[in-house]
Scaffold this motif. Structure first.
Motif, PDB file in Angstrom:
ATOM      1  N   THR A 198      49.169  40.479  47.184  1.00  0.00           N
ATOM      2  CA  THR A 198      48.386  39.556  46.358  1.00  0.00           C
ATOM      3  C   THR A 198      47.303  40.275  45.554  1.00  0.00           C
ATOM      4  O   THR A 198      46.922  39.801  44.476  1.00  0.00           O
ATOM      5  CB  THR A 198      47.727  38.474  47.226  1.00  0.00           C
ATOM      6  OG1 THR A 198      46.971  39.089  48.268  1.00  0.00           O
ATOM      7  CG2 THR A 198      48.777  37.566  47.844  1.00  0.00           C
ATOM      8  N   GLN A 199      46.811  41.401  46.042  1.00  0.00           N
ATOM      9  CA  GLN A 199      45.711  42.067  45.351  1.00  0.00           C
ATOM     10  C   GLN A 199      46.128  42.542  43.970  1.00  0.00           C
ATOM     11  O   GLN A 199      45.390  42.412  42.993  1.00  0.00           O
ATOM     12  CB  GLN A 199      45.185  43.246  46.169  1.00  0.00           C
ATOM     13  CG  GLN A 199      43.942  43.902  45.554  1.00  0.00           C
ATOM     14  CD  GLN A 199      42.834  42.893  45.269  1.00  0.00           C
ATOM     15  OE1 GLN A 199      42.398  42.178  46.173  1.00  0.00           O
ATOM     16  NE2 GLN A 199      42.376  42.808  44.015  1.00  0.00           N
ATOM     17  N   ALA A 253      46.026  41.549  38.037  1.00  0.00           N
ATOM     18  CA  ALA A 253      46.774  41.205  36.824  1.00  0.00           C
ATOM     19  C   ALA A 253      46.259  39.903  36.213  1.00  0.00           C
ATOM     20  O   ALA A 253      46.170  39.770  34.984  1.00  0.00           O
ATOM     21  CB  ALA A 253      48.261  41.094  37.140  1.00  0.00           C
ATOM     22  N   ILE A 254      45.921  38.940  37.042  1.00  0.00           N
ATOM     23  CA  ILE A 254      45.369  37.666  36.557  1.00  0.00           C
ATOM     24  C   ILE A 254      44.039  37.911  35.857  1.00  0.00           C
ATOM     25  O   ILE A 254      43.790  37.413  34.751  1.00  0.00           O
ATOM     26  CB  ILE A 254      45.196  36.675  37.720  1.00  0.00           C
ATOM     27  CG1 ILE A 254      46.553  36.276  38.301  1.00  0.00           C
ATOM     28  CG2 ILE A 254      44.430  35.431  37.254  1.00  0.00           C
ATOM     29  CD1 ILE A 254      46.465  35.589  39.657  1.00  0.00           C
ATOM     30  N   ASP A 255      43.169  38.669  36.508  1.00  0.00           N
ATOM     31  CA  ASP A 255      41.851  38.949  35.907  1.00  0.00           C
ATOM     32  C   ASP A 255      42.000  39.708  34.591  1.00  0.00           C
ATOM     33  O   ASP A 255      41.248  39.472  33.629  1.00  0.00           O
ATOM     34  CB  ASP A 255      40.994  39.742  36.890  1.00  0.00           C
ATOM     35  CG  ASP A 255      40.535  38.899  38.078  1.00  0.00           C
ATOM     36  OD1 ASP A 255      40.576  37.654  37.972  1.00  0.00           O
ATOM     37  OD2 ASP A 255      40.152  39.477  39.108  1.00  0.00           O
ATOM     38  N   ASN A 256      42.966  40.622  34.524  1.00  0.00           N
ATOM     39  CA  ASN A 256      43.177  41.376  33.291  1.00  0.00           C
ATOM     40  C   ASN A 256      43.701  40.476  32.173  1.00  0.00           C
ATOM     41  O   ASN A 256      43.385  40.680  30.998  1.00  0.00           O
ATOM     42  CB  ASN A 256      44.147  42.527  33.524  1.00  0.00           C
ATOM     43  CG  ASN A 256      43.490  43.698  34.221  1.00  0.00           C
ATOM     44  OD1 ASN A 256      42.340  43.626  34.624  1.00  0.00           O
ATOM     45  ND2 ASN A 256      44.226  44.790  34.377  1.00  0.00           N
ATOM     46  N   ASP A 265      48.657  32.509  48.928  1.00  0.00           N
ATOM     47  CA  ASP A 265      47.527  31.660  48.561  1.00  0.00           C
ATOM     48  C   ASP A 265      46.285  32.450  48.148  1.00  0.00           C
ATOM     49  O   ASP A 265      45.379  31.896  47.525  1.00  0.00           O
ATOM     50  CB  ASP A 265      47.160  30.746  49.733  1.00  0.00           C
ATOM     51  CG  ASP A 265      48.262  29.744  50.063  1.00  0.00           C
ATOM     52  OD1 ASP A 265      49.233  29.648  49.278  1.00  0.00           O
ATOM     53  OD2 ASP A 265      48.155  29.066  51.103  1.00  0.00           O
ATOM     54  N   ALA A 266      46.247  33.728  48.462  1.00  0.00           N
ATOM     55  CA  ALA A 266      45.073  34.529  48.116  1.00  0.00           C
ATOM     56  C   ALA A 266      44.860  34.640  46.616  1.00  0.00           C
ATOM     57  O   ALA A 266      43.753  34.971  46.170  1.00  0.00           O
ATOM     58  CB  ALA A 266      45.189  35.928  48.728  1.00  0.00           C
ATOM     59  N   VAL A 267      45.897  34.355  45.829  1.00  0.00           N
ATOM     60  CA  VAL A 267      45.743  34.434  44.365  1.00  0.00           C
ATOM     61  C   VAL A 267      45.121  33.164  43.779  1.00  0.00           C
ATOM     62  O   VAL A 267      44.790  33.127  42.588  1.00  0.00           O
ATOM     63  CB  VAL A 267      47.101  34.704  43.671  1.00  0.00           C
ATOM     64  CG1 VAL A 267      47.759  35.942  44.235  1.00  0.00           C
ATOM     65  CG2 VAL A 267      48.023  33.494  43.772  1.00  0.00           C
ATOM     66  N   ASN A 268      44.961  32.131  44.589  1.00  0.00           N
ATOM     67  CA  ASN A 268      44.541  30.831  44.065  1.00  0.00           C
ATOM     68  C   ASN A 268      43.204  30.874  43.338  1.00  0.00           C
ATOM     69  O   ASN A 268      43.043  30.276  42.266  1.00  0.00           O
ATOM     70  CB  ASN A 268      44.475  29.797  45.188  1.00  0.00           C
ATOM     71  CG  ASN A 268      45.850  29.390  45.687  1.00  0.00           C
ATOM     72  OD1 ASN A 268      46.865  29.880  45.203  1.00  0.00           O
ATOM     73  ND2 ASN A 268      45.894  28.499  46.656  1.00  0.00           N
ATOM     74  N   PRO A 326      52.705  26.699  43.805  1.00  0.00           N
ATOM     75  CA  PRO A 326      51.673  27.268  44.677  1.00  0.00           C
ATOM     76  C   PRO A 326      51.180  26.214  45.655  1.00  0.00           C
ATOM     77  O   PRO A 326      51.541  25.041  45.575  1.00  0.00           O
ATOM     78  CB  PRO A 326      50.575  27.696  43.699  1.00  0.00           C
ATOM     79  CG  PRO A 326      50.775  26.816  42.507  1.00  0.00           C
ATOM     80  CD  PRO A 326      52.248  26.543  42.421  1.00  0.00           C
ATOM     81  N   ASN A 327      50.360  26.625  46.573  1.00  0.00           N
ATOM     82  CA  ASN A 327      49.801  25.719  47.583  1.00  0.00           C
ATOM     83  C   ASN A 327      48.275  25.688  47.440  1.00  0.00           C
ATOM     84  O   ASN A 327      47.609  26.652  47.755  1.00  0.00           O
ATOM     85  CB  ASN A 327      50.175  26.195  48.981  1.00  0.00           C
ATOM     86  CG  ASN A 327      49.597  25.319  50.070  1.00  0.00           C
ATOM     87  OD1 ASN A 327      49.474  24.114  49.903  1.00  0.00           O
ATOM     88  ND2 ASN A 327      49.226  25.930  51.183  1.00  0.00           N
TER      89      ASN A 327
END
Length: 372
Positions: free
Chosen positions: A92-93, A98-101, A117-120, A140-141
């Motif tokens: 997930t890290q 990638a999301i933040d970028n 779920d850690a990406v939520n 997603p959850n």
């Protein structure tokens, strides 16, 4: 077809074929940016629209198919596509980075098959920054973490297999092995496919939220109807080795098994290997879900009695197109009527039609298959 918060659609896992995939998976703790088209990362109007495709891994043909079709669609829609992937299932890290970028680049949207779920929190930040988030393959959850999910109806996929299994039995007793994803955690794709298969056979799953709650014996009402016994529920982790071990355990519990439900093709392949080692492969019908090109070959050879096919590339291509249209002033995509997601479709592949069921032949389905 994903299979779980750490593995799930595809469920769809093709780990054992990773070496055959000519894809370099990005390494390190920094962003796994595996590819990007040329041009500015984001623009409205007629310029390029920035979109990020963030996958579980690129060692799985299911997700490689998503990358391929997303890139093709991006070229058609004048989209600057950045592709990132976890270094392994559950990473997930790398996905969070990638999301933040994507936010920092000013992308207009994100397509993601989450590793957990850690990406939520990162996805919520992206939505707050104005990015449109589309989950691919599995919601997603909770589902609201994404703006919309593009996926196969996994319950329907299982149901198609179950209906065919009941028709093929032609009223004979069924001794069923249920080769699931997990037995120690609840994952939607696992529940949906398992329950769908039982429902297709005309067996009440006994629960809406858990596997293994159906009556262990009774009558199935699909096809001509008949008696059934559930020989086992065994976890496979969606892998070939897991499928073989699960099938060996099931045969130890009941050597008279004649029907095998497999959560995906790798689990089905492992089951076949165990059955062949026990000289039982000709007397047991295996029902799988995925729709890879190799899976269709297994239907042709008779290794699988049927395969419920899915279209991962279609999910990704539609996602790219949707974000491009939205960024240029179009409307937001909406869910399929009566469902909580946009259904990208499924079909049943078998050598012949039974009981009036609609099927595709392996050769007909080959035009839309994925992987090798």
């Amino acid at each position: 077809m994903n299979l779980s918060s750490s593995q799930a659609s595809g469920l769809r896992s093709r780990r054992t074929r990773a070496a055959a995939i000519g894809i370099t998976v990005c390494l390190g703790a920094t962003l796994a940016a595996c590819g990007s088209s040329n041009g500015s990362s984001s623009s409205s109007g007629g310029g390029k629209v920035g979109v990020s495709l963030i996958l579980k891994t690129l060692s799985n043909p299911y997700f490689v198919s998503m990358e391929k079709d997303a890139k093709t669609q991006a070229a058609k829609d004048n989209v600057s596509l950045t592709v990132a992937a976890g270094t392994s299932d559950g990473d997930t890290q790398t996905q969070i980075t990638a999301i933040d970028n994507a936010v920092s680049r000013g992308d207009k949207g994100i397509l993601i098959t989450t590793n957990g779920d850690a990406v939520n929190t990162a996805l919520k930040r992206a939505k707050q920054a104005g990015l449109f988030v589309i989950a691919l393959d599995t919601a997603p959850n909770p589902p609201s973490v994404a703006d919309i999910t593009y996926a196969t109806d996994n319950e329907q996929a299982g149901k198609l297999d179950g209906q065919y299994a009941a028709a093929a039995l032609n009223g004979k007793p069924a001794v069923i092995a249920m080769l699931d994803l997990f037995n120690n955690q609840v994952v939607s794709v696992d529940i949906d496919r398992d329950h769908g298969f039982l429902e297709g056979m005309g067996i009440d799953p006994g629960s809406k939220t858990e596997n293994g709650k159906e009556a262990k014996s009774g009558k199935y009402t699909g096809g001509k109807g008949g008696t059934y016994k559930i020989a086992c529920h065994q976890p496979t982790q969606g892998a070939i080795d897991g499928g073989r071990t699960a099938m060996e355990n099931c045969l130890s519990a009941n050597p008279d098994i004649n029907v095998v439900y497999a959560i995906n093709e790798p689990a089905g392949e492992g089951a076949y290997n165990a059955l062949k080692a026990a000289n039982k492969e000709k007397s047991v019908a295996i029902y799988a879900i995925d729709g890879s090109c190799s899976g269709l070959k297994n239907v042709t050879s008779g290794e699988f009695a049927a395969d419920a096919v899915q279209y991962p590339g279609k999910m990704a291509a539609l996602g790219v197109s949707s974000i491009a249209k939205l960024a240029r002033g179009g409307s937001k995509p909406s869910v399929t009527n009566g469902k909580s997601f946009y259904d990208t479709g499924t079909a049943l592949v078998a050598a012949k039609s039974l009981g009036g069921l609609t099927v595709q032949s392996p050769s007909q389905a080959a035009s839309a298959c994925w992987g090798d």
